[in-house]
Design an enzyme around this catalytic site. Structure first.
Site, PDB file in Angstrom:
ATOM      1  N   ARG A 125       0.828  -1.215   0.000  1.00 33.92           N
ATOM      2  CA  ARG A 125       0.000   0.000   0.000  1.00 33.92           C
ATOM      3  C   ARG A 125       0.863   1.265   0.000  1.00 33.92           C
ATOM      4  NH1 ARG A 125      -5.044  -1.570   4.029  1.00 33.92           N
ATOM      5  NH2 ARG A 125      -5.870  -3.196   2.685  1.00 33.92           N
ATOM      6  N   ASP A 161     -16.227   8.809   8.768  1.00 33.78           N
ATOM      7  CA  ASP A 161     -15.067   7.936   8.569  1.00 33.78           C
ATOM      8  C   ASP A 161     -13.829   8.811   8.726  1.00 33.78           C
ATOM      9  OD1 ASP A 161     -14.825   4.935   7.076  1.00 33.78           O
ATOM     10  OD2 ASP A 161     -12.999   6.150   7.046  1.00 33.78           O
TER      11      ASP A 161
HETATM   12  C1  LIG Z   1     -13.575  -2.396   6.840  1.00 33.41           C
HETATM   13  S1  LIG Z   1     -14.305  -0.812   6.741  1.00 33.41           S
HETATM   14  C2  LIG Z   1     -15.919  -1.135   7.398  1.00 33.41           C
HETATM   15  C3  LIG Z   1     -16.989  -0.381   6.640  1.00 33.41           C
HETATM   16  C4  LIG Z   1     -18.417  -0.643   7.108  1.00 33.41           C
HETATM   17  N1  LIG Z   1     -18.605  -0.223   8.474  1.00 33.41           N
HETATM   18  C5  LIG Z   1     -18.794  -2.087   6.936  1.00 33.41           C
HETATM   19  O1  LIG Z   1     -18.893  -2.806   7.947  1.00 33.41           O
HETATM   20  O2  LIG Z   1     -18.997  -2.533   5.801  1.00 33.41           O
HETATM   21  C6  LIG Z   1     -13.493   0.049   8.091  1.00 33.41           C
HETATM   22  C7  LIG Z   1     -13.595   1.566   7.984  1.00 33.41           C
HETATM   23  O3  LIG Z   1     -13.167   2.124   9.226  1.00 33.41           O
HETATM   24  C8  LIG Z   1     -12.481   3.328   8.954  1.00 33.41           C
HETATM   25  N2  LIG Z   1     -11.619   3.670  10.111  1.00 33.41           N
HETATM   26  C9  LIG Z   1     -10.446   3.104  10.489  1.00 33.41           C
HETATM   27  N3  LIG Z   1      -9.947   3.713  11.575  1.00 33.41           N
HETATM   28  C10 LIG Z   1     -10.827   4.682  11.914  1.00 33.41           C
HETATM   29  C11 LIG Z   1     -10.865   5.657  12.947  1.00 33.41           C
HETATM   30  N4  LIG Z   1      -9.889   5.764  13.862  1.00 33.41           N
HETATM   31  N5  LIG Z   1     -11.917   6.510  12.989  1.00 33.41           N
HETATM   32  C12 LIG Z   1     -12.909   6.421  12.064  1.00 33.41           C
HETATM   33  N6  LIG Z   1     -12.929   5.522  11.058  1.00 33.41           N
HETATM   34  C13 LIG Z   1     -11.899   4.656  10.979  1.00 33.41           C
HETATM   35  C14 LIG Z   1     -11.705   3.025   7.685  1.00 33.41           C
HETATM   36  O4  LIG Z   1     -11.325   4.199   6.999  1.00 33.41           O
HETATM   37  C15 LIG Z   1     -12.700   2.155   6.908  1.00 33.41           C
HETATM   38  O5  LIG Z   1     -13.438   2.908   5.982  1.00 33.41           O
END
Ligand SMILES: C[S@@+](CC[C@H](N)C(=O)[O-])C[C@H]1O[C@@H](n2cnc3c(N)ncnc32)[C@H](O)[C@@H]1O
Length: 292
Positions: free
Chosen positions: A49, A160
């Site tokens: 990445r 997000d």
């Molecule tokens: C795997 S995705 C899950 C998306 C959705 N909630 C689902 O279950 O399909 C995880 C998301 O969490 C976000 N994320 C990671 N760390 C975070 C943080 N500290 N605060 C807010 N969002 C975060 C990432 O950018 C990503 O878009």
């Protein structure tokens, strides 16, 4: 070559040199700024990445990248680092049992409560909304469940940490291959085909959503009490103390008659917790007050 040497010496076939110290510095930065834990099993993932980011900046090695991160441009580079390293996998109607629970239990509760108290105001938070499929699914299920019942004031806050996924979510335009994730009835009511291999979420549904950048480990500029919070498939990236703190913080902004959802492989220790389990990774406040 022993494992340690392999970690510290540049692989001649590799485009960029990433020593163990450089990997650790990147892991430390993403933990500090996003709470995401990256251990050495993720080394290859980080390399692939981050290589994209190094190419975009025309850098030849990770130590030059770290100089940027630690220098005057560090603050703006952190956002790119976060956007590069977050995992954003999502889809419409992911973990469908949660939406079934909404249809069968939550929405009927809201409707009955409205009949009894006149309260038709709903506030929902989707706390790691990625590219938008999850909050738009919530919107479709709510719009469908409230169909025929007038004067509801419902809003979804979708947040997000990653600015690039938020930009995509705000657009609400997806490739046609995602159509199969959306049940037929919902497709008819809530999406428009664009004719170029893409579809869009209808504006009348989109108007219920607001997208904002929010780091779950930072300040929450939230003034409301939510009827439902979805925070799915992001706890897996955090360590235990952060998760425990987040659970307490979520309980403070969830209504005493609200619901809290985690992802399928996530759980919280219910002992001494502000939540109790009522379904598959579905929680309600342990001091829940149901007014019906
Ligand atoms: C795997 S995705 C899950 C998306 C959705 N909630 C689902 O279950 O399909 C995880 C998301 O969490 C976000 N994320 C990671 N760390 C975070 C943080 N500290 N605060 C807010 N969002 C975060 C990432 O950018 C990503 O878009």
């Amino acid at each position: 070559m022993n494992a340690l040497a392999k970690n510290t010496v540049a692989d001649p076939e590799r485009e960029f040199k990433m020593g163990n110290g450089e990997f650790q510095a990147i892991a430390k930065a993403i933990y500090k700024h996003a709470g995401i834990v990256i251990d050495s099993s993720k080394r290859e993932l980080v390399y692939s990445r981050m290589s994209r980011r190094l190419r975009a900046l025309s850098l030849s090695d990770f130590s030059s990248y770290l100089s940027i991160l630690e220098g005057a441009q560090g603050k703006s580079e952190i956002k790119h680092l976060i956007n590069t390293l977050t995992t954003n996998h999502t889809r419409f109607f992911r973990e469908p049992h949660h939406f079934q629970y909404m249809q069968e239990t939550i929405i009927p509760y809201w409707k009955k409560r409205a009949e009894k108290t006149g309260n038709k105001r709903l506030r929902i938070w989707c706390a790691a909304s990625s590219t938008g499929e999850e909050p738009y699914t919530l919107a479709m299920v709510i719009a469908n469940g409230l169909k025929g019942s007038v004067q509801w004031d419902w809003k979804i806050l979708a947040t997000d940490i990653d600015t690039s996924v938020l930009a995509a979510a705000k657009k609400g335009i997806y490739e046609n291959k995602a159509l199969e994730e959306i049940p037929k009835d919902y497709r008819r009511s809530y999406i428009n085909k664009l004719g170029d291999g893409q579809f869009e979420i209808k504006p009348e549904l989109k108007r219920h959503l607001t997208f904002n950048r929010l780091n779950l480990h930072g300040a929450w500029p939230i003034k409301t009490s939510f009827d439902m919070i979805f925070c799915r498939n992001v706890f897996i990236y955090f360590d235990l103390p952060s998760k425990q703190l987040l659970v307490d913080r979520f309980s403070e902004v969830l209504s005493e008659e609200g619901w809290f959802f985690l992802g399928h492989s996530e759980s919280i220790l219910v002992e001494n917790s502000p939540f109790k389990l009522v379904g598959r990774t579905i929680y309600e406040p342990s001091n829940v007050v149901r007014r019906l």
